[in-house]
Motif scaffolding. Sequence first.
Motif, PDB file in Angstrom:
ATOM      1  N   GLN A  25       0.963  -1.159  -0.230  1.00  0.00           N
ATOM      2  CA  GLN A  25       0.022  -0.077   0.146  1.00  0.00           C
ATOM      3  C   GLN A  25       0.957   1.275   0.211  1.00  0.00           C
ATOM      4  O   GLN A  25       0.437   2.317  -0.673  1.00  0.00           O
ATOM      5  CB  GLN A  25      -1.071  -0.049   1.174  1.00  0.00           C
ATOM      6  N   ARG A  26       2.234   1.178   0.552  1.00  0.00           N
ATOM      7  CA  ARG A  26       2.973   2.296   0.624  1.00  0.00           C
ATOM      8  C   ARG A  26       4.019   2.283  -0.638  1.00  0.00           C
ATOM      9  O   ARG A  26       5.102   3.100  -0.399  1.00  0.00           O
ATOM     10  CB  ARG A  26       3.448   2.388   2.203  1.00  0.00           C
ATOM     11  N   GLY A  27       3.867   1.350  -1.490  1.00  0.00           N
ATOM     12  CA  GLY A  27       4.698   1.214  -2.547  1.00  0.00           C
ATOM     13  C   GLY A  27       6.028   0.639  -2.642  1.00  0.00           C
ATOM     14  O   GLY A  27       6.947   0.808  -3.206  1.00  0.00           O
ATOM     15  N   ILE A  28       5.886  -0.219  -1.562  1.00  0.00           N
ATOM     16  CA  ILE A  28       7.261  -1.027  -1.124  1.00  0.00           C
ATOM     17  C   ILE A  28       7.149  -2.592  -1.239  1.00  0.00           C
ATOM     18  O   ILE A  28       5.995  -3.226  -1.365  1.00  0.00           O
ATOM     19  CB  ILE A  28       7.426  -0.714   0.321  1.00  0.00           C
ATOM     20  N   GLU A  29       8.187  -2.801  -2.192  1.00  0.00           N
ATOM     21  CA  GLU A  29       7.849  -4.211  -2.749  1.00  0.00           C
ATOM     22  C   GLU A  29       8.299  -5.515  -1.735  1.00  0.00           C
ATOM     23  O   GLU A  29       8.883  -5.116  -0.552  1.00  0.00           O
ATOM     24  CB  GLU A  29       9.112  -4.688  -3.759  1.00  0.00           C
ATOM     25  N   ALA A  30       7.456  -6.249  -1.537  1.00  0.00           N
ATOM     26  CA  ALA A  30       7.892  -7.459  -0.434  1.00  0.00           C
ATOM     27  C   ALA A  30       7.504  -8.863  -0.958  1.00  0.00           C
ATOM     28  O   ALA A  30       6.678  -8.809  -2.089  1.00  0.00           O
ATOM     29  CB  ALA A  30       6.928  -7.220   0.685  1.00  0.00           C
ATOM     30  N   MET A  31       8.033  -9.859  -0.729  1.00  0.00           N
ATOM     31  CA  MET A  31       7.928 -11.106  -0.919  1.00  0.00           C
ATOM     32  C   MET A  31       7.771 -11.987   0.286  1.00  0.00           C
ATOM     33  O   MET A  31       8.594 -11.594   1.276  1.00  0.00           O
ATOM     34  CB  MET A  31       9.106 -11.842  -1.813  1.00  0.00           C
ATOM     35  N   VAL A  32       6.690 -12.951   0.347  1.00  0.00           N
ATOM     36  CA  VAL A  32       6.703 -13.859   1.501  1.00  0.00           C
ATOM     37  C   VAL A  32       7.087 -15.212   1.078  1.00  0.00           C
ATOM     38  O   VAL A  32       6.725 -15.669   0.377  1.00  0.00           O
ATOM     39  CB  VAL A  32       5.031 -13.920   1.912  1.00  0.00           C
ATOM     40  N   ASP A 118      -3.719 -11.093  -5.311  1.00  0.00           N
ATOM     41  CA  ASP A 118      -4.282  -9.989  -6.550  1.00  0.00           C
ATOM     42  C   ASP A 118      -3.821  -8.740  -6.428  1.00  0.00           C
ATOM     43  O   ASP A 118      -3.418  -8.247  -7.501  1.00  0.00           O
ATOM     44  CB  ASP A 118      -5.749  -9.540  -5.588  1.00  0.00           C
ATOM     45  N   ARG A 119      -2.850  -8.260  -5.441  1.00  0.00           N
ATOM     46  CA  ARG A 119      -2.335  -6.923  -5.541  1.00  0.00           C
ATOM     47  C   ARG A 119      -0.971  -7.179  -5.594  1.00  0.00           C
ATOM     48  O   ARG A 119      -0.328  -5.988  -6.132  1.00  0.00           O
ATOM     49  CB  ARG A 119      -2.684  -6.322  -4.019  1.00  0.00           C
ATOM     50  N   LEU A 120      -0.278  -8.255  -5.344  1.00  0.00           N
ATOM     51  CA  LEU A 120       1.264  -8.295  -5.381  1.00  0.00           C
ATOM     52  C   LEU A 120       1.670  -9.052  -6.275  1.00  0.00           C
ATOM     53  O   LEU A 120       2.875  -9.091  -6.765  1.00  0.00           O
ATOM     54  CB  LEU A 120       1.850  -8.564  -4.179  1.00  0.00           C
ATOM     55  N   GLY A 121       0.747 -10.072  -6.773  1.00  0.00           N
ATOM     56  CA  GLY A 121       0.884 -10.917  -7.851  1.00  0.00           C
ATOM     57  C   GLY A 121       1.141 -12.294  -7.283  1.00  0.00           C
ATOM     58  O   GLY A 121       1.670 -12.499  -6.186  1.00  0.00           O
TER      59      GLY A 121
END
Length: 380
Positions: A25-32, A118-121
């Motif tokens: 939401q704050r424009g920061i890339e993340a991976m789980v 849905d949002r991050l792919g």
Amino acid sequence: MTNRSTIVIAGAGIGGLTAALALHQRGIEAMVVERASSLTPLGVGINLLPHAVRELEGLGLGALLSSISVAPRQISFFDSYGRHLFREPRGVEGGYSHPQRSVHRGRLQAMLIEAVIDRLGPEAIRTGAGLTGFTETGDGVVVHTRGGDLRAEILIGSDGINSVVRSHLHPGPDPLLWSGVRMYRGAARMTPFLDGRTMAIIKGDNGTDLVTYPLGGGLVNWVLQVGDGVAGPLPGNVGWNEPADPTHVASYVAGWDVGWLDVAALPGLSETVFEYPMVDRDALPHWGRGAVTVLGDAAHPMYPVGANGASQAILDARVLADEVARDPGTALHAYQTRRRRDTADVVAANRAMHTAGTKTADDIARVTTTYRTDTERSTS
């Protein structure tokens, strides 16, 4: 092979998934990265307190959460003969700006997984990639997983009560501390009791307590707390997330007659009955170092008596995302400064609530008021 992601989050539980959404939401890339080979939602019921519901609404998930949950209006205390002892309004009825939400943990996790994908792919969650360790570098961290290495600027350990990240950050003695209480939990398929929006705590003469509340979808969550040992470091022979015999569990409440609920029938109406020890850990003097920190149960496991564990993990996620967006260089220190003391207070308050005597209405009123006061700072 080493891939790169701005932030790697270990653990696809409630805290880790919420962190991924808040960062995005704050424009920061993340991976789980998740150790399980498939994303199968598990668990029974949990409660999200108003401050956690506020955060999920801020992520645009309010309507979805409402559709899979129940908003309890009150928590009512009874003895095992059905006599009413005390009532505490909850959520909006209790003066909060948002409702409390009772929800099946699996449904909540599925909702968050769907939102992340849905949002991050679809590549934002890697399964079969349990974290095995990490190596700090001059410009971040190399995250070692069973699916290969990942390079990241920040590693967030949201990998639960037996966190690998925590054990690497704090390799000294850090035992799970048992309350002496064994919990039996299930979700009974049945019509909700009373008005369908009441949480109930039934207090037995023998110190055995039942906590129960509707989840929606024809399910009623229940937790039976049975004193079964001496408080202290968790012994090796205590069952953890193991199936329990419904008939044996029902024997603890034989003779209870509250009128509006057949307590002894709850285990038999549940698809599976699970056994857990009620545990926590002592608060850490610090959470992380360098580019690595922890979140949720990895940072501050707590007794479930205050219904605050998942709620605090969701607050962790929002505060962490705020700080990373503000200044990545100081984010983890600022996050720890804002959250460590507050969550330590919640751990202590949960312990105090568990050990406090609550046999009379005056006792219950005193303990619930004290808990609200002691945990107020942790809600923002």
